[in-house]
Design an enzyme around this catalytic site. Structure first.
Site, PDB file in Angstrom:
ATOM      1  N   GLU A  35      45.299  72.870  79.888  1.00  0.00           N
ATOM      2  CA  GLU A  35      46.572  73.034  79.185  1.00  0.00           C
ATOM      3  C   GLU A  35      47.402  74.170  79.772  1.00  0.00           C
ATOM      4  O   GLU A  35      48.630  74.073  79.864  1.00  0.00           O
ATOM      5  CB  GLU A  35      46.333  73.285  77.691  1.00  0.00           C
ATOM      6  CG  GLU A  35      45.805  72.072  76.934  1.00  0.00           C
ATOM      7  CD  GLU A  35      46.781  70.906  76.920  1.00  0.00           C
ATOM      8  OE1 GLU A  35      47.976  71.113  77.208  1.00  0.00           O
ATOM      9  OE2 GLU A  35      46.350  69.778  76.641  1.00  0.00           O
ATOM     10  N   TYR A  60      51.269  75.978  70.808  1.00  0.00           N
ATOM     11  CA  TYR A  60      50.948  74.673  71.376  1.00  0.00           C
ATOM     12  C   TYR A  60      49.527  74.626  71.928  1.00  0.00           C
ATOM     13  O   TYR A  60      48.743  73.727  71.592  1.00  0.00           O
ATOM     14  CB  TYR A  60      51.927  74.295  72.493  1.00  0.00           C
ATOM     15  CG  TYR A  60      51.386  73.151  73.312  1.00  0.00           C
ATOM     16  CD1 TYR A  60      51.360  71.868  72.785  1.00  0.00           C
ATOM     17  CD2 TYR A  60      50.823  73.366  74.574  1.00  0.00           C
ATOM     18  CE1 TYR A  60      50.801  70.813  73.502  1.00  0.00           C
ATOM     19  CE2 TYR A  60      50.267  72.325  75.287  1.00  0.00           C
ATOM     20  CZ  TYR A  60      50.261  71.047  74.748  1.00  0.00           C
ATOM     21  OH  TYR A  60      49.685  70.016  75.441  1.00  0.00           O
ATOM     22  N   ASP A 101      54.605  70.344  71.972  1.00  0.00           N
ATOM     23  CA  ASP A 101      55.187  70.698  73.270  1.00  0.00           C
ATOM     24  C   ASP A 101      56.429  69.851  73.496  1.00  0.00           C
ATOM     25  O   ASP A 101      56.946  69.214  72.568  1.00  0.00           O
ATOM     26  CB  ASP A 101      54.164  70.489  74.388  1.00  0.00           C
ATOM     27  CG  ASP A 101      53.823  69.015  74.589  1.00  0.00           C
ATOM     28  OD1 ASP A 101      54.126  68.187  73.701  1.00  0.00           O
ATOM     29  OD2 ASP A 101      53.242  68.682  75.644  1.00  0.00           O
ATOM     30  N   TRP A 126      39.758  66.592  82.759  1.00  0.00           N
ATOM     31  CA  TRP A 126      39.522  67.447  81.592  1.00  0.00           C
ATOM     32  C   TRP A 126      39.328  66.648  80.310  1.00  0.00           C
ATOM     33  O   TRP A 126      39.108  67.216  79.252  1.00  0.00           O
ATOM     34  CB  TRP A 126      40.657  68.446  81.431  1.00  0.00           C
ATOM     35  CG  TRP A 126      42.026  67.853  81.492  1.00  0.00           C
ATOM     36  CD1 TRP A 126      42.742  67.304  80.467  1.00  0.00           C
ATOM     37  CD2 TRP A 126      42.851  67.749  82.661  1.00  0.00           C
ATOM     38  NE1 TRP A 126      43.949  66.862  80.925  1.00  0.00           N
ATOM     39  CE2 TRP A 126      44.059  67.124  82.254  1.00  0.00           C
ATOM     40  CE3 TRP A 126      42.697  68.136  83.999  1.00  0.00           C
ATOM     41  CZ2 TRP A 126      45.098  66.870  83.149  1.00  0.00           C
ATOM     42  CZ3 TRP A 126      43.730  67.874  84.878  1.00  0.00           C
ATOM     43  CH2 TRP A 126      44.906  67.249  84.459  1.00  0.00           C
TER      44      TRP A 126
END
Length: 373
Positions: free
Chosen positions: A42, A125, A143, A29
């Site tokens: 995510e 986040y 996070d 990613w």
């Protein structure tokens, strides 16, 4: 709490980003800055390790390469693609958000953290990660890694589970984040927190930012981040029924709310529910328990079962707030029995292959498969 000067902030940015440029993890990613790719990764990485996520991410992208494909996907296929990652509400929210993007935003992504949080399942986040990585917005992505890294660097004593603490960290990191490369900065913090500044056994003496790490310098890094101990998960005992017929195995659909909502499992009855039904405080023998189960299924579902124990260990599965211990038992029924009063159906071998099951059901299936091997 330590406060840095502008010069020290600038020096930290240079040190961190230089390390990241030479040592960043090669992840699928990270091949581009496409917000769709950032978003899916995510969400998958919540509660799940990177190495576990990689093959799931690659298969997911092959199945649902665009927002439009995800929005229009069959829910069963989506759940099957997510099978094994757990926390299935994440997958459902992905599809809800994809539909929002297609229907309300005409396929165009909002570019600010605030606007991104209007999409289903996207919190502060994830919004910060997408806004910074995909759209170069100078917003932190706070996070567990960020909490750990910056609480140690700056000796921040605020307890991280408190709601106001996230806002404090966002404000502090907002002053330190690189305005030119915010996405790389946030990803560098992620990599730092998963390598040199781990929760247990950190390797701070070799950390690229050790000269900025005040808690390491003071020899108290394991005191950070400050957090209250989580309460132990509540222990719950279940009885799981493996009911067979010529049509397959009887499966029950869970209610549409609560743990494992809408998923299929073997019929499960809690010990507490069974004791209440039977009017007892405890079962003195295994025979008493099986007799109670027989009466329970006859009373609630009009199913007459001849229940027998199975020679397998109990299945143990821990959720965030509950720890299940499931004792498996066997029974047989005619395939022609009336299931009108039972919230389930017979599953063939093909049904098991086509259906997405939660991890706890996979564990139960593995137990009975071992008997047939």
């Amino acid at each position: 709490m330590i406060e840095w000067s502008d010069d020290k902030i600038h020096s930290f940015q240079i040190t961190l980003l230089d390390w990241y440029d030479h040592n960043k993890r090669d992840l699928p990613w990270r091949q581009d800055h496409d917000p769709y790719h950032v978003w899916i990764s995510e969400i998958m990485l919540q509660q799940t390790q990177v190495q576990t996520v990689i093959p799931y991410y690659e298969r997911f992208m092959a199945d649902f390469p665009t927002i439009e494909k995800l929005a229009s996907a069959d829910e069963g296929k989506l759940m099957k693609a997510w099978e094994g990652l757990g926390y299935y509400s994440r997958a459902r929210n992905l599809q809800k958000a994809a539909k929002q993007l297609v229907d309300d935003y005409h396929g165009k992504w909002p570019k600010t953290s605030e606007a991104l949080q209007q999409l289903a399942g996207i919190g502060p986040y994830t919004a910060g990660a997408i806004a910074s990585i995909a759209f170069n917005q100078a917003v932190p992505a706070v996070d567990g890694n960020a909490f750990r890294v910056f609480s140690r660097l700056l000796e921040i004593d605020d307890e991280i589970s408190q709601p106001h603490t996230r806002q404090l960290f966002e404000k502090i990191i907002g002053k330190i984040i690189s305005k030119d490369r915010p996405g790389d900065f946030n990803q560098a913090v992620m990599d730092l927190g998963s390598s040199y500044m781990t929760a247990a056994n950190p390797d701070s003496s070799h950390s690229p930012v050790k000269e900025f790490d005040q808690s390491f310098i003071d020899g108290i890094e394991l005191n950070y981040p400050v957090k209250n101990k989580k309460p132990r998960p509540k222990a719950i005992t279940y009885y799981g029924l493996v009911v067979r017929s010529s049509a397959g195995i009887l499966m029950q659909k869970r209610p549409d709310t609560g743990i494992l909502a809408d998923f299929w499992t073997f019929p499960l009855v809690t010990e507490t529910e069974l004791l209440t039904f039977d009017g007892k405080d405890e079962f003195l023998t295994e025979s008493d328990m099986m007799t109670a189960l027989t009466r329970y299924f006859k009373h609630n579902y009009q199913l007459l079962l001849n229940i027998q124990p199975l020679p397998v260990k109990a299945v143990i599965h821990t959720f965030t707030h509950q720890k299940w211990t499931i004792h498996l038992l066997a029974a047989e029924l005619s395939s022609k029995v009336n299931l009108s009063f039972f919230p389930g159906n017979w599953f063939s071998q093909q049904d098991f292959l086509d259906t997405a099951f939660p991890k706890v059901q996979q564990k139960m299936t593995e137990r009975i498969t071992s008997l047939d091997a």
